[in-house]
Motif scaffolding. Structure first.
Motif, PDB file in Angstrom:
ATOM      1  N   SER B 125       0.818  -1.205   0.000  1.00  0.00           N
ATOM      2  CA  SER B 125       0.000   0.000   0.000  1.00  0.00           C
ATOM      3  C   SER B 125       0.853   1.256   0.000  1.00  0.00           C
ATOM      4  O   SER B 125       0.383   2.318  -0.358  1.00  0.00           O
ATOM      5  CB  SER B 125      -0.897   0.020   1.240  1.00  0.00           C
ATOM      6  OG  SER B 125      -1.780  -1.051   1.218  1.00  0.00           O
ATOM      7  N   ILE B 131       0.294   1.944  -9.179  1.00  0.00           N
ATOM      8  CA  ILE B 131      -0.391   3.206  -9.417  1.00  0.00           C
ATOM      9  C   ILE B 131       0.105   3.790 -10.731  1.00  0.00           C
ATOM     10  O   ILE B 131       1.278   4.115 -10.881  1.00  0.00           O
ATOM     11  CB  ILE B 131      -0.137   4.200  -8.268  1.00  0.00           C
ATOM     12  CG1 ILE B 131      -0.739   3.646  -6.983  1.00  0.00           C
ATOM     13  CG2 ILE B 131      -0.740   5.557  -8.595  1.00  0.00           C
ATOM     14  CD1 ILE B 131      -0.459   4.475  -5.778  1.00  0.00           C
ATOM     15  N   GLN B 160      -7.511  -0.471 -14.646  1.00  0.00           N
ATOM     16  CA  GLN B 160      -8.678  -0.597 -13.775  1.00  0.00           C
ATOM     17  C   GLN B 160      -9.975  -0.328 -14.526  1.00  0.00           C
ATOM     18  O   GLN B 160     -11.037  -0.745 -14.089  1.00  0.00           O
ATOM     19  CB  GLN B 160      -8.559   0.355 -12.591  1.00  0.00           C
ATOM     20  CG  GLN B 160      -7.341   0.053 -11.734  1.00  0.00           C
ATOM     21  CD  GLN B 160      -7.323   0.845 -10.446  1.00  0.00           C
ATOM     22  OE1 GLN B 160      -8.139   1.734 -10.240  1.00  0.00           O
ATOM     23  NE2 GLN B 160      -6.379   0.508  -9.587  1.00  0.00           N
ATOM     24  N   VAL B 163     -13.986   1.863 -13.394  1.00  0.00           N
ATOM     25  CA  VAL B 163     -14.040   2.217 -11.978  1.00  0.00           C
ATOM     26  C   VAL B 163     -13.087   3.368 -11.658  1.00  0.00           C
ATOM     27  O   VAL B 163     -13.238   4.049 -10.650  1.00  0.00           O
ATOM     28  CB  VAL B 163     -13.733   0.985 -11.092  1.00  0.00           C
ATOM     29  CG1 VAL B 163     -12.275   0.589 -11.206  1.00  0.00           C
ATOM     30  CG2 VAL B 163     -14.106   1.235  -9.651  1.00  0.00           C
ATOM     31  N   ARG B 166     -12.567   9.550 -13.604  1.00  0.00           N
ATOM     32  CA  ARG B 166     -12.453  10.735 -12.751  1.00  0.00           C
ATOM     33  C   ARG B 166     -13.049  11.922 -13.481  1.00  0.00           C
ATOM     34  O   ARG B 166     -13.218  11.892 -14.705  1.00  0.00           O
ATOM     35  CB  ARG B 166     -10.993  11.050 -12.440  1.00  0.00           C
ATOM     36  CG  ARG B 166     -10.197   9.894 -11.918  1.00  0.00           C
ATOM     37  CD  ARG B 166     -10.427   9.661 -10.441  1.00  0.00           C
ATOM     38  NE  ARG B 166      -9.879   8.373 -10.043  1.00  0.00           N
ATOM     39  CZ  ARG B 166     -10.618   7.364  -9.572  1.00  0.00           C
ATOM     40  NH1 ARG B 166     -11.907   7.496  -9.437  1.00  0.00           N
ATOM     41  NH2 ARG B 166     -10.060   6.226  -9.248  1.00  0.00           N
ATOM     42  N   TYR B 187      -9.697  19.301  -9.813  1.00  0.00           N
ATOM     43  CA  TYR B 187     -10.152  17.926  -9.594  1.00  0.00           C
ATOM     44  C   TYR B 187     -11.464  17.956  -8.828  1.00  0.00           C
ATOM     45  O   TYR B 187     -11.645  18.766  -7.927  1.00  0.00           O
ATOM     46  CB  TYR B 187      -9.077  17.179  -8.800  1.00  0.00           C
ATOM     47  CG  TYR B 187      -9.379  15.726  -8.521  1.00  0.00           C
ATOM     48  CD1 TYR B 187      -9.843  14.885  -9.533  1.00  0.00           C
ATOM     49  CD2 TYR B 187      -9.161  15.192  -7.267  1.00  0.00           C
ATOM     50  CE1 TYR B 187     -10.095  13.554  -9.280  1.00  0.00           C
ATOM     51  CE2 TYR B 187      -9.412  13.856  -7.001  1.00  0.00           C
ATOM     52  CZ  TYR B 187      -9.879  13.040  -8.014  1.00  0.00           C
ATOM     53  OH  TYR B 187     -10.134  11.716  -7.765  1.00  0.00           O
ATOM     54  N   ARG B 189     -12.936  16.037  -6.635  1.00  0.00           N
ATOM     55  CA  ARG B 189     -13.185  15.501  -5.296  1.00  0.00           C
ATOM     56  C   ARG B 189     -13.024  16.582  -4.229  1.00  0.00           C
ATOM     57  O   ARG B 189     -11.997  17.256  -4.153  1.00  0.00           O
ATOM     58  CB  ARG B 189     -12.234  14.336  -4.980  1.00  0.00           C
ATOM     59  CG  ARG B 189     -12.429  13.129  -5.875  1.00  0.00           C
ATOM     60  CD  ARG B 189     -13.759  12.445  -5.597  1.00  0.00           C
ATOM     61  NE  ARG B 189     -13.997  11.336  -6.529  1.00  0.00           N
ATOM     62  CZ  ARG B 189     -13.580  10.088  -6.308  1.00  0.00           C
ATOM     63  NH1 ARG B 189     -12.909   9.799  -5.227  1.00  0.00           N
ATOM     64  NH2 ARG B 189     -13.834   9.137  -7.185  1.00  0.00           N
ATOM     65  N   LEU B 193     -14.041  15.611   2.592  1.00  0.00           N
ATOM     66  CA  LEU B 193     -13.887  14.168   2.769  1.00  0.00           C
ATOM     67  C   LEU B 193     -14.023  13.392   1.462  1.00  0.00           C
ATOM     68  O   LEU B 193     -14.226  12.185   1.475  1.00  0.00           O
ATOM     69  CB  LEU B 193     -14.898  13.651   3.789  1.00  0.00           C
ATOM     70  CG  LEU B 193     -14.633  14.104   5.232  1.00  0.00           C
ATOM     71  CD1 LEU B 193     -15.769  13.698   6.150  1.00  0.00           C
ATOM     72  CD2 LEU B 193     -13.322  13.541   5.762  1.00  0.00           C
ATOM     73  N   GLY B 194     -13.951  14.077   0.326  1.00  0.00           N
ATOM     74  CA  GLY B 194     -13.819  13.334  -0.917  1.00  0.00           C
ATOM     75  C   GLY B 194     -15.071  13.116  -1.749  1.00  0.00           C
ATOM     76  O   GLY B 194     -15.047  12.355  -2.712  1.00  0.00           O
ATOM     77  N   CYS B 195     -16.183  13.765  -1.410  1.00  0.00           N
ATOM     78  CA  CYS B 195     -17.365  13.629  -2.265  1.00  0.00           C
ATOM     79  C   CYS B 195     -17.159  14.396  -3.579  1.00  0.00           C
ATOM     80  O   CYS B 195     -16.276  15.232  -3.678  1.00  0.00           O
ATOM     81  CB  CYS B 195     -18.600  14.168  -1.553  1.00  0.00           C
ATOM     82  SG  CYS B 195     -19.156  13.092  -0.235  1.00  0.00           S
ATOM     83  N   PRO B 196     -17.976  14.111  -4.601  1.00  0.00           N
ATOM     84  CA  PRO B 196     -17.789  14.778  -5.889  1.00  0.00           C
ATOM     85  C   PRO B 196     -18.446  16.165  -5.896  1.00  0.00           C
ATOM     86  O   PRO B 196     -19.665  16.256  -5.837  1.00  0.00           O
ATOM     87  CB  PRO B 196     -18.500  13.843  -6.865  1.00  0.00           C
ATOM     88  CG  PRO B 196     -19.528  13.141  -6.042  1.00  0.00           C
ATOM     89  CD  PRO B 196     -19.029  13.095  -4.632  1.00  0.00           C
ATOM     90  N   HIS B 265      -1.102  15.223 -10.402  1.00  0.00           N
ATOM     91  CA  HIS B 265      -2.144  15.659  -9.473  1.00  0.00           C
ATOM     92  C   HIS B 265      -1.445  16.348  -8.291  1.00  0.00           C
ATOM     93  O   HIS B 265      -0.508  15.816  -7.744  1.00  0.00           O
ATOM     94  CB  HIS B 265      -2.880  14.409  -8.991  1.00  0.00           C
ATOM     95  CG  HIS B 265      -4.019  14.683  -8.071  1.00  0.00           C
ATOM     96  ND1 HIS B 265      -5.189  13.984  -8.124  1.00  0.00           N
ATOM     97  CD2 HIS B 265      -4.179  15.553  -7.060  1.00  0.00           C
ATOM     98  CE1 HIS B 265      -6.023  14.424  -7.193  1.00  0.00           C
ATOM     99  NE2 HIS B 265      -5.417  15.385  -6.530  1.00  0.00           N
ATOM    100  N   VAL B 304      -0.004  11.229  -0.373  1.00  0.00           N
ATOM    101  CA  VAL B 304      -0.531  10.011  -0.982  1.00  0.00           C
ATOM    102  C   VAL B 304       0.607   9.333  -1.736  1.00  0.00           C
ATOM    103  O   VAL B 304       1.203   9.935  -2.620  1.00  0.00           O
ATOM    104  CB  VAL B 304      -1.674  10.352  -1.952  1.00  0.00           C
ATOM    105  CG1 VAL B 304      -2.173   9.108  -2.633  1.00  0.00           C
ATOM    106  CG2 VAL B 304      -2.798  11.037  -1.205  1.00  0.00           C
TER     107      VAL B 304
END
Ligand code: HEM
Ligand code: FES
Lengths: 260, 307
Positions: B125, B131, B160, B163, B166, B187, B189, B193-196, B265, B304
């Motif tokens: 991870s 990635i 991927q 899914v 973006r 971007y 998000r 907390l990452g909602c669109p 990013h 990240v």
């Protein structure tokens, strides 16, 4: 009144398998010891909440094992496989429903059981460790809920998990590490789903079962507490040793009728 | 069946080592917030007190101290005890060796199995492996009318598939003062907390075009709004209301053969100025909800991975 020879014969035949097993394993005796314990005279229904929680967990474990036979943990088929369980597989709607509603019931029962032990003061000496194990069980149970919620792989599942992982990320220091471990990549994707599935059905339930084992061991060893209004104490006879620290007077001594 | 036999009588007085142990743990916890050396000091105190505590606790029951204890008490142990003890001492060398060997070997075997497994479960991870950082081709510049935002959706990772779709809000700012092409690429998000986040303004769905996997829909937003907890942003991505702690993340870009290509990013503290003249305080990609500037950024040690 003497039994007739026939009665005695039937009784013997019925008990024979039990005796046979007992002689070779001792398990009949242990089962009796496990089930027929001394409990305080004035136990009440609230003290069945722990057993109710255990039952709810067993329901989750059993229905979960069978859901796993039809569920496919990859982004292209997870959603379809769950629709298939609900709409096509015979009785699938029932088993999935039991698992889905049972999950909430399990968490609610854990909280009620915890409230009972708290209000009865059952976390006090000598049961402190059982409280600690209980807290770990609560955390593990909620982790089950969090990891299971992603599995249906619909919009709710996806965005709830996005938000859940990012909440983890905001914890100071450890946060980004936890989030990164859970997410397994730059974004939620196939790896996240597979990882959550493995955590949900193998890692966490394994941990929960082990902790339930310890929890039950301590319940058997220490007995259940009598309610706070009780005049008598119960459980297995206490060892003679005084508790460490100055705790004299904090524990109720079993009265003679209650000891065995 | 009673449990009395499992319990030994507690005869010794109070020990101070548990207190040292607790102080050590407290020191570790405070150190986590204050400084690393304090953590090390706390760990040292914890380990030393812990070892001494165990030694002391074990000392009251251990076979070796038995004689010394007797001398202090001035009494003689019961004959049965003494006999048992004698037998114990007799085999102590071999039994002790076998015990240690079993525990030691078991420990080595256990470690050999568990350590790699745990590493396998956790480390990938953090290495950023798997990635994809391939730049994404968003198609010809003509699809980005000047001064207008375009809702651009694209596949982030070919492996991927869908899914990893973006969304970015892209505005062609025309030429900058230095005569370079300028794009604002936000971007979607939310940095709470990452909602669109959604553009607040009319969408021109009839003018939507596609280029390979990319969809492009012009929109005229007055700002961006988040459906989850009401976070609101202006058209530069600066927070205007709600819980977000920084400005919306952005992408770098390049232009290759007349096509707009998405670059790295990155996260943004704040943006001063607008469009081509914007001054952007740029940081490595961070999780939503995480501060990238100010004192609080020290609470979040890693960006990240793979970013
Ligand atoms: C111990 C407590 C458990 C809790 C609280 C729990 C909770 C959940 C939740 C909330 C879901 C989402 C259900 C939905 O929205 O439909 C779920 C799904 C699932 N769980 Fe569990 N679970 C537990 C144990 C287990 C176990 C032991 C297994 C397997 C061995 C398992 C296998 C599954 C599977 C295959 C799914 C996907 C099917 C579905 O979502 O209906 N679960 N679980
Ligand atoms: S996720 Fe956008 S406001 Fe909370």
């Amino acid at each position: 009144m003497a039994k007739s020879a026939r009665q005695a014969q039937i009784e013997k035949a019925a008990l024979y398998p039990l005796d046979w097993t007992e002689e070779r394993t001792g398990l009949v005796g242990y089962t009796k010891w496990f089930l027929f314990r001394h409990v305080p005279r004035d136990v009440n229904w609230m003290q069945t909440l722990g057993a109710a929680t255990l039952t709810a967990f067993l329901v989750q474990a059993i229905t979960g094992v069978f859901l796993a036979m039809y569920y496919k943990p990859d982004p292209n088929s997870a959603y379809e496989s769950i629709q298939n369980i609900s709409n096509e597989v015979t009785l699938g709607w029932l088993v999935r429903g039991m698992h889905k509603w049972g999950a909430s019931l399990f968490i609610i029962l854990m909280f009620l059981h915890m409230a009972r032990t708290f209000l009865f003061g059952a976390y006090k000496y000598p049961r402190e460790l059982n409280w600690v194990i209980g807290v770990l069980l609560l955390v593990a149970g909620m982790a089950e809920g969090f990891t299971g919620y992603l599995l249906p792989w619909d919009q709710t599942a996806y965005w709830a998990t996005v938000v859940g992982i990012n909440i983890n990320a905001t914890a100071p220091f450890a946060g980004p590490f936890i989030a990164q471990f859970l997410q397994g990549g730059a974004q939620i994707g196939p790896d996240t789903l597979a990882k959550f599935y493995s955590l949900h059905m193998l890692v966490i339930p394994g941990g929960i079962m082990a902790m339930i084992g310890l929890h039950m061991y301590l319940v058997l060893r220490l007995g259940v507490t009598s309610p706070p209004w009780s005049k008598t104490a119960a459980g297995r006879p206490r060892p003679d040793a005084e508790p460490t620290g100055d705790r004299t007077g904090l524990t109720r001594e079993p009265s003679s009728e209650e000891t065995s | 069946m009673t449990d009395a036999a499992d319990n030994e009588e507690e005869t010794r007085g109070h020990s101070l080592w548990p207190i040292g142990f607790a102080i050590g743990v407290a020191c570790i916890l405070i150190g986590l917030v204050v400084s690393w050396p304090a953590v090390l000091l706390g760990a040292a105190i914890t380990i030393v007190s812990g070892v001494l505590w165990i030694r002391e606790a074990a000392g009251t029951h251990g076979p070796v101290d038995f004689a010394a204890g007797d001398a202090l008490d001035g009494g003689t142990p019961s004959p049965a005890l003494a006999a048992a003890e004698g037998q114990h001492l007799e085999t102590h060398g071999r039994a002790g060796f076998l015990t240690l060997a079993t525990i030691g070997l078991g420990g080595v075997i256990g470690a050999a199995v568990t350590l790699p497994s745990i590493g396998f479960a956790v480390l990938p991870s953090f290495t950023g492996e798997g990635i994809e950082t391939n730049p994404v081709d968003l198609g010809p510049l003509e699809n980005f009318p000047e001064g207008m935002f375009v809702i651009t959706t694209f596949i982030g990772s070919k492996d991927q598939g869908e899914v990893s779709r973006r969304t970015a809000y892209i505005r062609n700012n025309g030429l900058s003062a230095a005569n370079d092409p300028s794009f604002t690429i936000i971007y979607s998000r939310c940095v709470h907390l990452g909602c669109p986040v959604q553009p607040n303004g009319p969408k021109f769905e009839d003018k939507m075009v596609t280029y390979r996997d990319v969809t492009l829909t012009p929109v005229q937003p007055a700002g961006f709004g988040c459906p989850c907890h009401g976070g609101a942003y202006d058209t530069e991505g600066n927070r205007t209301a709600g819980p977000p702690v920084r400005s919306l993340d952005r992408y770098a870009f390049s232009i290759v053969d007349g096509n707009l290509v998405l670059g790295k990013h990155f996260s943004v503290g704040t943006v001063e100025g607008t469009a081509a003249d914007a001054k952007i305080s740029r940081y490595g990609q961070a999780y939503p909800g995480v501060h990238v500037d100010g004192l609080e950024r020290w609470l979040y040690p890693i960006p990240v991975p793979g970013a």
